[in-house]
Design an enzyme around this catalytic site. Structure first.
Site, PDB file in Angstrom:
ATOM      1  N   LYS A  18       7.261  -4.703  -1.915  1.00  0.00           N
ATOM      2  CA  LYS A  18       8.651  -4.355  -1.605  1.00  0.00           C
ATOM      3  C   LYS A  18       8.805  -4.011  -0.128  1.00  0.00           C
ATOM      4  O   LYS A  18       9.755  -4.417   0.523  1.00  0.00           O
ATOM      5  CB  LYS A  18       9.066  -3.161  -2.464  1.00  0.00           C
ATOM      6  CG  LYS A  18      10.480  -2.686  -2.232  1.00  0.00           C
ATOM      7  CD  LYS A  18      11.467  -3.681  -2.784  1.00  0.00           C
ATOM      8  CE  LYS A  18      12.912  -3.264  -2.591  1.00  0.00           C
ATOM      9  NZ  LYS A  18      13.810  -4.409  -2.812  1.00  0.00           N
TER      10      LYS A  18
ATOM     11  N   ASN B 128      -3.124   2.561   4.885  1.00  0.00           N
ATOM     12  CA  ASN B 128      -2.146   1.483   4.737  1.00  0.00           C
ATOM     13  C   ASN B 128      -2.036   0.797   6.093  1.00  0.00           C
ATOM     14  O   ASN B 128      -1.714   1.451   7.082  1.00  0.00           O
ATOM     15  CB  ASN B 128      -0.788   2.077   4.315  1.00  0.00           C
ATOM     16  CG  ASN B 128       0.348   1.061   4.397  1.00  0.00           C
ATOM     17  OD1 ASN B 128       0.111  -0.144   4.427  1.00  0.00           O
ATOM     18  ND2 ASN B 128       1.574   1.549   4.437  1.00  0.00           N
ATOM     19  N   GLY B 129      -2.317  -0.497   6.146  1.00  0.00           N
ATOM     20  CA  GLY B 129      -2.214  -1.225   7.409  1.00  0.00           C
ATOM     21  C   GLY B 129      -3.397  -2.152   7.589  1.00  0.00           C
ATOM     22  O   GLY B 129      -4.138  -2.443   6.638  1.00  0.00           O
TER      23      GLY B 129
ATOM     24  N   TRP C  72      -2.514  -2.986  -1.746  1.00  0.00           N
ATOM     25  CA  TRP C  72      -2.086  -4.386  -1.744  1.00  0.00           C
ATOM     26  C   TRP C  72      -3.119  -5.113  -0.893  1.00  0.00           C
ATOM     27  O   TRP C  72      -3.218  -4.875   0.313  1.00  0.00           O
ATOM     28  CB  TRP C  72      -0.683  -4.484  -1.136  1.00  0.00           C
ATOM     29  CG  TRP C  72      -0.052  -5.842  -1.247  1.00  0.00           C
ATOM     30  CD1 TRP C  72       0.619  -6.352  -2.311  1.00  0.00           C
ATOM     31  CD2 TRP C  72       0.001  -6.846  -0.222  1.00  0.00           C
ATOM     32  NE1 TRP C  72       1.081  -7.611  -2.014  1.00  0.00           N
ATOM     33  CE2 TRP C  72       0.711  -7.940  -0.747  1.00  0.00           C
ATOM     34  CE3 TRP C  72      -0.494  -6.923   1.084  1.00  0.00           C
ATOM     35  CZ2 TRP C  72       0.952  -9.093  -0.019  1.00  0.00           C
ATOM     36  CZ3 TRP C  72      -0.255  -8.084   1.803  1.00  0.00           C
ATOM     37  CH2 TRP C  72       0.461  -9.152   1.245  1.00  0.00           C
TER      38      TRP C  72
ATOM     39  N   ARG D  60       6.416  -0.768  -4.047  1.00  0.00           N
ATOM     40  CA  ARG D  60       5.975  -1.396  -2.795  1.00  0.00           C
ATOM     41  C   ARG D  60       5.075  -2.599  -3.045  1.00  0.00           C
ATOM     42  O   ARG D  60       4.849  -3.394  -2.131  1.00  0.00           O
ATOM     43  CB  ARG D  60       5.222  -0.364  -1.940  1.00  0.00           C
ATOM     44  CG  ARG D  60       6.080   0.804  -1.530  1.00  0.00           C
ATOM     45  CD  ARG D  60       5.245   1.906  -0.951  1.00  0.00           C
ATOM     46  NE  ARG D  60       4.734   1.576   0.347  1.00  0.00           N
ATOM     47  CZ  ARG D  60       5.384   1.775   1.490  1.00  0.00           C
ATOM     48  NH1 ARG D  60       6.572   2.317   1.466  1.00  0.00           N
ATOM     49  NH2 ARG D  60       4.850   1.456   2.636  1.00  0.00           N
TER      50      ARG D  60
ATOM     51  N   LYS E 201      15.536 -15.899  -4.115  1.00  0.00           N
ATOM     52  CA  LYS E 201      15.519 -15.115  -5.356  1.00  0.00           C
ATOM     53  C   LYS E 201      14.777 -15.877  -6.444  1.00  0.00           C
ATOM     54  O   LYS E 201      13.927 -15.326  -7.129  1.00  0.00           O
ATOM     55  CB  LYS E 201      16.940 -14.808  -5.856  1.00  0.00           C
ATOM     56  CG  LYS E 201      17.726 -13.803  -5.089  1.00  0.00           C
ATOM     57  CD  LYS E 201      17.233 -12.376  -5.193  1.00  0.00           C
ATOM     58  CE  LYS E 201      16.185 -12.067  -4.185  1.00  0.00           C
ATOM     59  NZ  LYS E 201      16.534 -11.681  -2.863  1.00  0.00           N
TER      60      LYS E 201
ATOM     61  N   HIS F 140      19.104 -36.911   4.847  1.00  0.00           N
ATOM     62  CA  HIS F 140      18.225 -37.188   5.994  1.00  0.00           C
ATOM     63  C   HIS F 140      16.752 -37.021   5.631  1.00  0.00           C
ATOM     64  O   HIS F 140      15.909 -36.897   6.520  1.00  0.00           O
ATOM     65  CB  HIS F 140      18.615 -36.297   7.176  1.00  0.00           C
ATOM     66  CG  HIS F 140      19.998 -36.571   7.678  1.00  0.00           C
ATOM     67  ND1 HIS F 140      20.331 -37.725   8.359  1.00  0.00           N
ATOM     68  CD2 HIS F 140      21.157 -35.875   7.558  1.00  0.00           C
ATOM     69  CE1 HIS F 140      21.625 -37.718   8.643  1.00  0.00           C
ATOM     70  NE2 HIS F 140      22.139 -36.608   8.165  1.00  0.00           N
TER      71      HIS F 140
ATOM     72  N   GLU G  46      10.902 -16.282  -5.672  1.00  0.00           N
ATOM     73  CA  GLU G  46      10.026 -15.105  -5.629  1.00  0.00           C
ATOM     74  C   GLU G  46       9.781 -14.486  -6.995  1.00  0.00           C
ATOM     75  O   GLU G  46       8.730 -13.905  -7.215  1.00  0.00           O
ATOM     76  CB  GLU G  46      10.494 -14.067  -4.606  1.00  0.00           C
ATOM     77  CG  GLU G  46      11.729 -13.297  -4.944  1.00  0.00           C
ATOM     78  CD  GLU G  46      12.128 -12.312  -3.839  1.00  0.00           C
ATOM     79  OE1 GLU G  46      11.262 -11.746  -3.171  1.00  0.00           O
ATOM     80  OE2 GLU G  46      13.342 -12.097  -3.663  1.00  0.00           O
TER      81      GLU G  46
ATOM     82  N   CYS H 195       0.835  -1.206   0.000  1.00  0.00           N
ATOM     83  CA  CYS H 195       0.000   0.000   0.000  1.00  0.00           C
ATOM     84  C   CYS H 195       0.869   1.254   0.000  1.00  0.00           C
ATOM     85  O   CYS H 195       1.787   1.382   0.808  1.00  0.00           O
ATOM     86  CB  CYS H 195      -0.962   0.066   1.173  1.00  0.00           C
ATOM     87  SG  CYS H 195      -2.227  -1.183   1.143  1.00  0.00           S
TER      88      CYS H 195
ATOM     89  N   GLU I  75      19.366 -17.603   0.394  1.00  0.00           N
ATOM     90  CA  GLU I  75      19.079 -16.371  -0.339  1.00  0.00           C
ATOM     91  C   GLU I  75      18.907 -16.661  -1.833  1.00  0.00           C
ATOM     92  O   GLU I  75      18.008 -16.112  -2.490  1.00  0.00           O
ATOM     93  CB  GLU I  75      20.221 -15.364  -0.095  1.00  0.00           C
ATOM     94  CG  GLU I  75      20.159 -14.108  -0.928  1.00  0.00           C
ATOM     95  CD  GLU I  75      18.879 -13.291  -0.742  1.00  0.00           C
ATOM     96  OE1 GLU I  75      18.104 -13.566   0.183  1.00  0.00           O
ATOM     97  OE2 GLU I  75      18.651 -12.383  -1.561  1.00  0.00           O
TER      98      GLU I  75
HETATM   99  C1  AGP Z   1      13.618 -10.234  -0.814  1.00  0.00           C
HETATM  100  O1  AGP Z   1      13.907 -10.236  -2.149  1.00  0.00           O
HETATM  101  C2  AGP Z   1      12.346  -9.632  -0.415  1.00  0.00           C
HETATM  102  N1  AGP Z   1      12.051  -8.425  -1.056  1.00  0.00           N
HETATM  103  C3  AGP Z   1      12.072  -9.648   1.087  1.00  0.00           C
HETATM  104  O2  AGP Z   1      12.434 -10.892   1.587  1.00  0.00           O
HETATM  105  C4  AGP Z   1      12.729  -8.545   1.947  1.00  0.00           C
HETATM  106  O3  AGP Z   1      14.096  -8.760   2.072  1.00  0.00           O
HETATM  107  C5  AGP Z   1      12.027  -8.540   3.324  1.00  0.00           C
HETATM  108  O4  AGP Z   1      10.673  -8.226   3.153  1.00  0.00           O
HETATM  109  C6  AGP Z   1      12.669  -7.581   4.303  1.00  0.00           C
HETATM  110  O5  AGP Z   1      12.618  -6.267   3.859  1.00  0.00           O
HETATM  111  P1  AGP Z   1      13.511  -5.143   4.517  1.00  0.00           P
HETATM  112  O6  AGP Z   1      14.929  -5.466   4.250  1.00  0.00           O
HETATM  113  O7  AGP Z   1      13.075  -3.879   3.821  1.00  0.00           O
HETATM  114  O8  AGP Z   1      13.201  -5.126   5.987  1.00  0.00           O
END
Ligand code: AGP
Length: 606
Positions: A601, A100-101, A74, A27, A487, A506, A490, A2, A483
């Site tokens: 984001k 937003n929230g 969102w 975002r 990537k 295991h 997502e 949002c 990580e």
């Molecule tokens: C990763 O590619 C994501 N966008 C997500 O995991 C992100 O790192 C997470 O939401 C944390 O965000 P921040 O670093 O802004 O706190």
């Protein structure tokens, strides 16, 4: 997650709202809307599901105003639709609200106060705007008093950033926040509010913070701040130094590719910012003293930032000899582990706005424990509320998939660990030349980003079809595999797992079948042979093997060979091919690389 923009006092209001919303696109959102009022009895409300382009297409020449609010939504309560898009409005069309929230007690408020009202949407937000209207109309309250009354009825566990407009006071923005981000932007003869500074950066560099549980009245020529009991508060504005053009894509097809390519420059910038002409990192001495008084470092983060913390904990333990543990913020907030006597907290957050991490910081502050936020966004919520801040200097990161922030976080952790280790006299820190190493890393990153063709081919050959993939490694390579898998999943929607390679046998090895891609990360002398054996075990069961290997450990048939750097900093290089593999897999599938489905984001709800 949002985005909110509001403006009052200029005939450019509509274009300021649209420009602001576009700058908040990163975002994540699934619908957009604006409300504008010309202060002479004409107002316009336009909402559309989907992209801002759909909203723009619906704007006709006659739509204009001197004040207005805009929103990218969102979805949380109710799917993406025109009815659920913001702004929401009261039944008598007098009040308009963006939010937003999440209002946790919205159902209870609806039941208790609004039994007679017919709702147009499924949102929690509409309950709030109808409630303001009810108190104004039925209880003969002023808008400010009614809004304040509603804010007091909202449960404390709720999160909100609100901008409310009243047709009868159309030049006034009624603003409040709790947990969700919102800032005032001070223009020349007009004022704004926005979810972040970037949304207003074309108009101003001067901003004013809004605290939780404050009521802010924004007019064209002044801003009044009160607490919830009605007491006036004063606040000085602050300036931010951001280049409005640094958030543009330039010639790149996607922000993600631009941000991957920017990583060598970010490493060099960090060296320049933290070392200048010195060989010693320049870190705030008060911060080092505070860390020196602690007996345990706790690193808190979410998603990619958590993964950067996993690397950082190993660096802190080696260079400083201080026990360091890493926690997922959404877990720590509700299952706080038994802490040491003198904890020091490091918050990692690219955006500085992540609600899960902020929830932890609230508790840390209640207990008066010292904290540091390492963030890319100066004056963000986590930066303002922590005891200390260190910046990532990575420039705006717009793509939802975090890339340069991850590597910048690791680099800043290494710089801080060097400074702190030396401050407390740990010989390991003295021996470690982080400045020189980061120079090697920058050159190494450049070499990897220059070999995109190979990575594009590997992605097309091995990752375009399978539904599942595995990244495996041991120790620090395992943390990178987490990580790397994030990537891939997502942005390309391949079900990817990062796995400690010794754990495969295991249980998880049962998932390996013909052509399952298994990508091994091998950068550590101690574990290279073991990870290779684990790769062989998967190959024997039909897997397609891809390897990302440091040069001094490389064999003839390895897929991607990385330049050598200190093994502790190898994640800064081994992650880059993984970022590019994810990028090309997503691109090859024709997906929207920068805005993957369901993701935002800046994750400002818990
Ligand atoms: C990763 O590619 C994501 N966008 C997500 O995991 C992100 O790192 C997470 O939401 C944390 O965000 P921040 O670093 O802004 O706190």
């Amino acid at each position: 997650m949002c985005g909110i923009v509001g403006v009052t006092g200029t005939d450019r209001s509509l274009s300021i709202l649209i420009e602001g919303l576009k700058r908040l696109e990163y975002r994540g959102y699934d619908s957009a809307g604006v409300y504008v009022n010309d202060l002479h009895g004409h107002d316009y409300l336009i909402k559309r599901p989907g992209r801002i382009a759909n909203l723009e297409a619906a704007l006709t020449d006659d739509i204009n105003g001197l004040a207005g609010i805009g929103h990218t939504r969102w979805a949380t309560h109710g799917g993406p639709s025109e009815a659920n898009a913001h702004p929401h409005y009261s039944s008598d069309n007098r009040f308009y609200l963006v939010h937003n929230g999440v209002i946790e007690n919205y159902a209870q408020l609806k039941k208790e106060y609004l039994g007679e009202v017919t709702f147009r949407s499924q949102t929690d937000t509409e309950v709030i705007v109808q409630l303001v209207d009810k108190f104004v109309v039925e209880n003969n309250m002023t808008t400010e008093a009614a809004f304040l009354k509603v804010l007091r009825l909202i449960s404390n566990d709720s999160s909100y950033a609100f901008v409310l407009m009243d047709r009868e006071q159309p030049d006034t923005l009624f603003v409040a926040k709790n947990k969700s981000p919102l800032l005032v932007g001070l223009g020349d003869g007009y004022n704004m509010v926005g979810s972040d500074a970037m949304s207003m950066i074309k108009e101003t560099k001067k901003f004013m913070e809004i605290g939780d549980h404050e009521l802010v009245i924004v007019k064209p020529d002044h801003v009044d701040i009160k607490d919830f009991t009605g007491n006036d508060k004063t606040r000085n504005p602050f300036e931010v130094d951001i280049d409005a053009n640094s958030a543009d894509k330039g010639a790149y097809p996607y922000y993600m590719l631009k941000e991957i390519d920017e990583q060598p420059a970010v490493m060099r910038k960090l060296v320049q910012q933290y070392f200048g002409d010195s060989d010693q990192p320049q870190i705030n001495e008060e911060l080092l003293k505070s860390m020196a008084e602690s007996d345990h470092i706790y690193i808190i983060g979410a998603g990619t930032s958590y993964h950067a913390g996993l690397v950082g904990s190993r660096i802190f333990e080696r260079l400083c000899g201080v026990p360091t543990s890493v926690h997922i913020s959404s877990e720590f907030a509700y299952e706080q582990p038994l802490l040491s006597k003198k904890p020091f907290f490091i918050f990692l957050s690219q955006s500085g706005e992540t609600a899960d991490s902020r929830q932890v910081l609230v508790t840390i502050n209640e207990n008066k424990w010292p904290s540091l936020t390492i963030t890319n966004v100066d004056k963000s919520t986590l930066s303002r509320e922590a005891t200390f801040t260190e910046l990532l200097y990575a420039g705006p990161e717009i793509a939802v998939a975090s890339t340069k922030a991850y590597t910048a976080q690791i680099a800043v952790e290494a710089i801080l660990a060097k400074a702190f280790g030396e401050f407390i006299g740990n010989p390991e820190a003295k021996k470690f030349d982080v400045k020189h190493q980061l120079g090697l890393v920058a050159n190494g990153m450049q070499a990897i980003t220059d070999s995109k063709k190979t990575l594009e081919e590997v992605a097309a050959r091995f990752l375009s079809k399978p539904r599942n993939a595995f990244y495996i490694g041991r120790g620090i390579d395992w943390t990178v595999s987490l990580e790397a898998a994030l990537k891939l999943k997502e942005i390309s929607y391949v079900q990817a797992e990062g796995f400690a390679s010794g754990e495969l046998k295991h249980g998880t090895i049962a998932l390996i079948e013909n052509n399952t891609p298994v990508i091994g990360i091998i950068t550590q002398d101690r574990t290279a042979g073991l990870t290779r054996s684990n790769l062989d075990e998967t190959e024997a069961r039909g897997a397609n093997i891809i390897t990302i290997v440091s040069r001094h450990l490389a064999q003839e048939d390895d897929t991607i060979v990385l330049p050598d750097v200190d093994q502790m900093l190898s994640p800064l290089l081994s992650v880059v091919p993984a970022q590019l593999l994810a990028y090309y897999t997503s691109l090859g599938k024709g997906l929207d690389v920068d805005k993957p489905r369901n993701l935002a984001k800046s994750v400002t709800v818990q």
